[in-house]
Motif scaffolding. Structure first.
Motif, short mmCIF file in Angstrom:
data_model
loop_
_atom_site.label_atom_id
_atom_site.label_comp_id
_atom_site.label_asym_id
_atom_site.label_seq_id
_atom_site.Cartn_x
_atom_site.Cartn_y
_atom_site.Cartn_z
N ALA A 115 41.74 -107.80 -19.43
CA ALA A 115 43.09 -108.19 -19.03
C ALA A 115 43.77 -107.11 -18.19
O ALA A 115 44.53 -107.42 -17.28
N ASP A 116 43.47 -105.83 -18.49
CA ASP A 116 44.11 -104.74 -17.74
C ASP A 116 43.60 -104.64 -16.30
O ASP A 116 44.20 -103.95 -15.48
N LEU A 117 42.51 -105.33 -15.97
CA LEU A 117 42.02 -105.34 -14.58
C LEU A 117 42.56 -106.52 -13.79
O LEU A 117 42.44 -106.56 -12.56
N LEU A 118 43.16 -107.50 -14.47
CA LEU A 118 43.74 -108.65 -13.79
C LEU A 118 45.08 -108.30 -13.17
O LEU A 118 45.85 -107.53 -13.73
N GLY A 119 45.35 -108.87 -12.03
CA GLY A 119 46.63 -108.66 -11.35
C GLY A 119 46.82 -109.74 -10.30
O GLY A 119 46.09 -110.73 -10.26
N THR A 120 47.80 -109.51 -9.45
CA THR A 120 48.08 -110.45 -8.36
C THR A 120 48.47 -109.69 -7.11
O THR A 120 48.85 -108.52 -7.17
N THR A 121 48.39 -110.38 -5.99
CA THR A 121 48.85 -109.86 -4.72
C THR A 121 49.48 -111.00 -3.94
O THR A 121 49.05 -112.16 -4.09
N GLU A 122 50.49 -110.70 -3.17
CA GLU A 122 51.11 -111.74 -2.35
C GLU A 122 50.36 -111.87 -1.03
O GLU A 122 50.11 -110.90 -0.33
N ARG A 123 50.00 -113.10 -0.69
CA ARG A 123 49.31 -113.39 0.57
C ARG A 123 50.33 -113.54 1.69
O ARG A 123 51.52 -113.74 1.44
N THR A 133 50.57 -116.50 -4.29
CA THR A 133 50.16 -115.38 -5.13
C THR A 133 48.68 -115.53 -5.45
O THR A 133 48.26 -116.52 -6.04
N GLN A 134 47.90 -114.52 -5.06
CA GLN A 134 46.46 -114.55 -5.25
C GLN A 134 46.08 -113.66 -6.43
O GLN A 134 46.63 -112.58 -6.61
N VAL A 135 45.14 -114.13 -7.23
CA VAL A 135 44.65 -113.36 -8.38
C VAL A 135 43.77 -112.21 -7.88
O VAL A 135 42.99 -112.38 -6.94
N THR A 136 43.92 -111.05 -8.52
CA THR A 136 43.06 -109.89 -8.22
C THR A 136 42.37 -109.45 -9.50
O THR A 136 42.83 -109.73 -10.61
N TYR A 137 41.26 -108.74 -9.32
CA TYR A 137 40.54 -108.14 -10.44
C TYR A 137 40.12 -106.75 -10.00
O TYR A 137 39.43 -106.61 -9.00
N ASP A 138 40.59 -105.75 -10.72
CA ASP A 138 40.36 -104.36 -10.33
C ASP A 138 40.80 -104.15 -8.87
O ASP A 138 40.11 -103.53 -8.08
#
Length: 166
Positions: A108-116, A121-126
């Motif tokens: 869970a601590d590697l999950l995040g998001t970024t704005e396109r 909102t796009q999902v990120t991992y690490d």
């Protein structure tokens, strides 16, 4: 005038295909690419994303909606996507409405998001933006793994956020 319209249509159609850069994947044309359930043409239809692990022929990798494999694009930098337009049709971004959820085995601590650039909102991992591959149509397929397209390589990810090895 008709001649110019036909020429313009030809140029538009050629521009809708996949990368013509020596890619290891077959070229995609617009009618072959289907939007994924969580990467819709209408961003307002996005739902809260969930990332899970699933077994594939290359090992356990991150998957999204319907068990479809998620990929990183080596051209992305600093957590931002560099895949849009034709690239995003071939490699639909995994978008979310809200914070993504981690399934069993996903950190869970590697999950995040970024704005396109389009405001979704796009999902990120690490810090890697995540994408589907349009030609992966069933759970567990990894047709996009180790592919070269749109100027860089694409890889499925392990739970550690590393490139899967086949």
């Amino acid at each position: 005038m008709l001649r110019a319209g036909v020429l313009a249509l030809g140029v538009f159609t050629a521009g809708c295909g996949g990368a013509d850069d020596g890619s290891t994947t077959e070229p995609l044309v617009a009618d072959q690419v289907k939007a994924s359930p969580t990467s819709p043409a209408d961003p307002s239809a996005a739902t809260r994303a969930r990332v899970e692990l699933s077994e594939t022929r290359i090992g356990r990798v991150l998957v999204g909606e319907g068990g479809r494999t998620l990929y990183l694009f080596e051209k992305d930098r600093n957590g931002k996507s560099s895949c849009s337009d034709a690239c995003a049709r071939a490699w639909p971004p995994y978008v979310t409405d809200g914070e993504p959820e981690a399934g069993k085995g996903v950190k869970a601590d590697l999950l995040g998001t970024t704005e396109r650039d389009d405001g979704t909102t796009q999902v990120t991992y690490d810090r890697h933006p995540l994408y589907y591959f349009a030609k992966d149509t069933a759970a567990g397929e990894v047709k996009g793994h180790d592919a070269d397209g749109f100027g860089a390589d694409w890889y499925a990810l392990t739970a550690d956020g590393k490139q899967a090895r086949d």
